[in-house]
Design a protein around this motif. Structure first.
Motif: not given
Length: 160
Positions: A20-25
Protein backbone atom coordinates in the motif's frame (compact mmCIF):
# COMPACT_ATOMS: atom_id res chain seq x y z
CA UNK A 1 9.54 8.18 -17.04
CA UNK A 2 12.71 6.33 -17.85
CA UNK A 3 15.50 7.93 -19.87
CA UNK A 4 13.95 6.49 -23.04
CA UNK A 5 10.52 8.02 -22.30
CA UNK A 6 8.91 4.75 -21.21
CA UNK A 7 7.02 4.64 -17.93
CA UNK A 8 8.93 3.27 -14.95
CA UNK A 9 6.89 0.47 -13.43
CA UNK A 10 6.84 -0.64 -9.81
CA UNK A 11 5.22 -4.03 -9.29
CA UNK A 12 4.36 -4.72 -5.66
CA UNK A 13 3.55 -8.39 -5.19
CA UNK A 14 1.14 -9.42 -2.40
CA UNK A 15 -1.40 -7.06 -0.88
CA UNK A 16 0.12 -5.79 2.36
CA UNK A 17 0.63 -2.55 4.27
CA UNK A 18 4.09 -2.24 2.65
CA UNK A 19 2.55 -2.68 -0.83
CA UNK A 20 0.00 0.00 0.00
CA UNK A 21 2.76 2.46 0.91
CA UNK A 22 4.90 1.51 -2.12
CA UNK A 23 1.95 2.27 -4.37
CA UNK A 24 1.05 5.51 -2.61
CA UNK A 25 4.59 6.91 -2.64
CA UNK A 26 5.62 5.29 -5.93
CA UNK A 27 3.03 7.18 -7.94
CA UNK A 28 4.38 10.46 -6.54
CA UNK A 29 7.89 9.41 -7.61
CA UNK A 30 6.89 8.76 -11.22
CA UNK A 31 6.29 5.01 -11.15
CA UNK A 32 3.36 3.30 -12.81
CA UNK A 33 2.08 1.36 -9.83
CA UNK A 34 0.96 -2.27 -10.18
CA UNK A 35 -0.27 -4.57 -7.43
CA UNK A 36 -0.09 -8.30 -8.09
CA UNK A 37 -2.14 -10.39 -5.68
CA UNK A 38 -2.52 -14.06 -6.71
CA UNK A 39 -5.18 -14.63 -4.03
CA UNK A 40 -8.12 -12.24 -4.53
CA UNK A 41 -9.39 -13.03 -1.02
CA UNK A 42 -6.35 -11.18 0.36
CA UNK A 43 -7.04 -7.86 -1.35
CA UNK A 44 -7.33 -5.13 1.26
CA UNK A 45 -10.58 -3.50 0.20
CA UNK A 46 -11.42 -1.64 -2.96
CA UNK A 47 -8.69 -0.44 -5.35
CA UNK A 48 -7.20 2.84 -4.21
CA UNK A 49 -6.79 5.85 -6.47
CA UNK A 50 -2.97 5.76 -6.21
CA UNK A 51 -2.78 2.24 -7.66
CA UNK A 52 -2.70 2.26 -11.43
CA UNK A 53 -3.39 -1.42 -11.96
CA UNK A 54 -4.45 -4.45 -9.92
CA UNK A 55 -3.81 -7.91 -11.40
CA UNK A 56 -3.73 -11.51 -10.21
CA UNK A 57 -0.50 -12.70 -11.85
CA UNK A 58 2.86 -11.38 -13.00
CA UNK A 59 2.19 -12.04 -16.69
CA UNK A 60 -0.55 -9.39 -16.60
CA UNK A 61 1.92 -6.88 -15.11
CA UNK A 62 4.00 -6.89 -18.33
CA UNK A 63 7.49 -7.02 -16.78
CA UNK A 64 10.15 -5.32 -18.88
CA UNK A 65 13.53 -3.67 -18.36
CA UNK A 66 11.83 -0.58 -16.87
CA UNK A 67 10.14 -2.70 -14.18
CA UNK A 68 11.15 -3.11 -10.55
CA UNK A 69 9.46 -6.02 -8.71
CA UNK A 70 9.12 -6.05 -4.91
CA UNK A 71 7.64 -9.01 -3.04
CA UNK A 72 6.15 -7.44 0.08
CA UNK A 73 5.60 -10.60 2.15
CA UNK A 74 8.20 -13.32 2.69
CA UNK A 75 5.78 -15.69 4.47
CA UNK A 76 3.55 -16.48 1.50
CA UNK A 77 3.60 -19.97 0.02
CA UNK A 78 3.74 -18.53 -3.51
CA UNK A 79 7.11 -16.77 -3.15
CA UNK A 80 9.06 -19.45 -5.04
CA UNK A 81 6.69 -19.56 -8.00
CA UNK A 82 6.37 -15.77 -8.18
CA UNK A 83 10.13 -15.19 -7.97
CA UNK A 84 10.87 -17.89 -10.54
CA UNK A 85 8.48 -16.18 -12.95
CA UNK A 86 9.98 -12.77 -12.22
CA UNK A 87 13.51 -14.10 -12.76
CA UNK A 88 12.45 -15.48 -16.15
CA UNK A 89 11.17 -12.05 -17.19
CA UNK A 90 12.97 -8.92 -18.37
CA UNK A 91 12.40 -7.15 -15.02
CA UNK A 92 15.19 -4.67 -14.26
CA UNK A 93 15.31 -5.34 -10.50
CA UNK A 94 13.75 -7.99 -8.21
CA UNK A 95 13.67 -7.94 -4.41
CA UNK A 96 11.84 -9.37 -1.41
CA UNK A 97 11.31 -7.80 2.00
CA UNK A 98 12.81 -9.48 5.03
CA UNK A 99 15.03 -9.07 8.02
CA UNK A 100 18.66 -9.68 6.96
CA UNK A 101 19.30 -11.36 10.33
CA UNK A 102 16.71 -14.09 9.63
CA UNK A 103 16.99 -16.95 7.15
CA UNK A 104 15.71 -16.00 3.70
CA UNK A 105 12.81 -18.38 2.90
CA UNK A 106 12.87 -17.53 -0.79
CA UNK A 107 16.23 -19.28 -1.25
CA UNK A 108 14.89 -22.70 -0.23
CA UNK A 109 11.69 -22.12 -2.20
CA UNK A 110 13.65 -21.33 -5.38
CA UNK A 111 16.07 -24.23 -4.93
CA UNK A 112 13.09 -26.59 -4.55
CA UNK A 113 11.92 -25.35 -7.96
CA UNK A 114 15.33 -26.03 -9.53
CA UNK A 115 16.50 -22.41 -9.76
CA UNK A 116 20.30 -22.13 -9.73
CA UNK A 117 22.39 -20.08 -7.33
CA UNK A 118 23.30 -17.45 -9.95
CA UNK A 119 19.61 -16.69 -10.54
CA UNK A 120 18.81 -16.77 -6.83
CA UNK A 121 21.57 -14.19 -6.27
CA UNK A 122 19.65 -11.76 -8.52
CA UNK A 123 16.96 -11.46 -5.85
CA UNK A 124 17.77 -8.55 -3.56
CA UNK A 125 17.29 -9.05 0.18
CA UNK A 126 17.30 -6.95 2.22
CA UNK A 127 15.86 -4.26 0.01
CA UNK A 128 16.13 -0.49 0.29
CA UNK A 129 18.51 1.78 2.09
CA UNK A 130 19.60 0.96 5.62
CA UNK A 131 17.73 3.66 7.53
CA UNK A 132 16.47 1.45 10.34
CA UNK A 133 12.96 1.26 8.87
CA UNK A 134 10.31 -0.50 10.93
CA UNK A 135 6.88 0.71 9.81
CA UNK A 136 5.34 -0.02 6.38
CA UNK A 137 5.77 3.64 5.38
CA UNK A 138 9.44 3.65 6.43
CA UNK A 139 10.08 0.36 4.59
CA UNK A 140 8.48 1.83 1.46
CA UNK A 141 10.55 5.03 1.68
CA UNK A 142 13.77 3.02 2.14
CA UNK A 143 12.84 0.68 -0.73
CA UNK A 144 11.91 3.46 -3.14
CA UNK A 145 15.05 5.45 -2.27
CA UNK A 146 17.12 2.32 -2.94
CA UNK A 147 15.37 1.72 -6.28
CA UNK A 148 15.95 5.30 -7.36
CA UNK A 149 19.62 5.14 -6.31
CA UNK A 150 20.10 1.81 -8.13
CA UNK A 151 18.33 3.03 -11.25
CA UNK A 152 20.53 6.16 -11.28
CA UNK A 153 23.76 4.24 -10.64
CA UNK A 154 24.24 5.81 -7.21
CA UNK A 155 25.28 4.09 -3.95
CA UNK A 156 22.47 5.60 -1.83
CA UNK A 157 23.17 6.74 1.71
CA UNK A 158 25.39 9.75 2.27
CA UNK A 159 28.14 9.12 -0.28
CA UNK A 160 28.28 11.75 -3.03
Amino acid sequence: MGDDGRARRLVAVFASPVAEMLQRFGVELGFQSVLVEPDPTKLMGAPRPHGDLFVHDLAAAHLDDDTDVVLTDHHRAEIGDVLKEALASDARWIGIVGNPKAEAPHVAALRKLGVGDAEIARVHRPIGLNIGSRTPAEIAVATLAGLIADRNGRPGGFEF
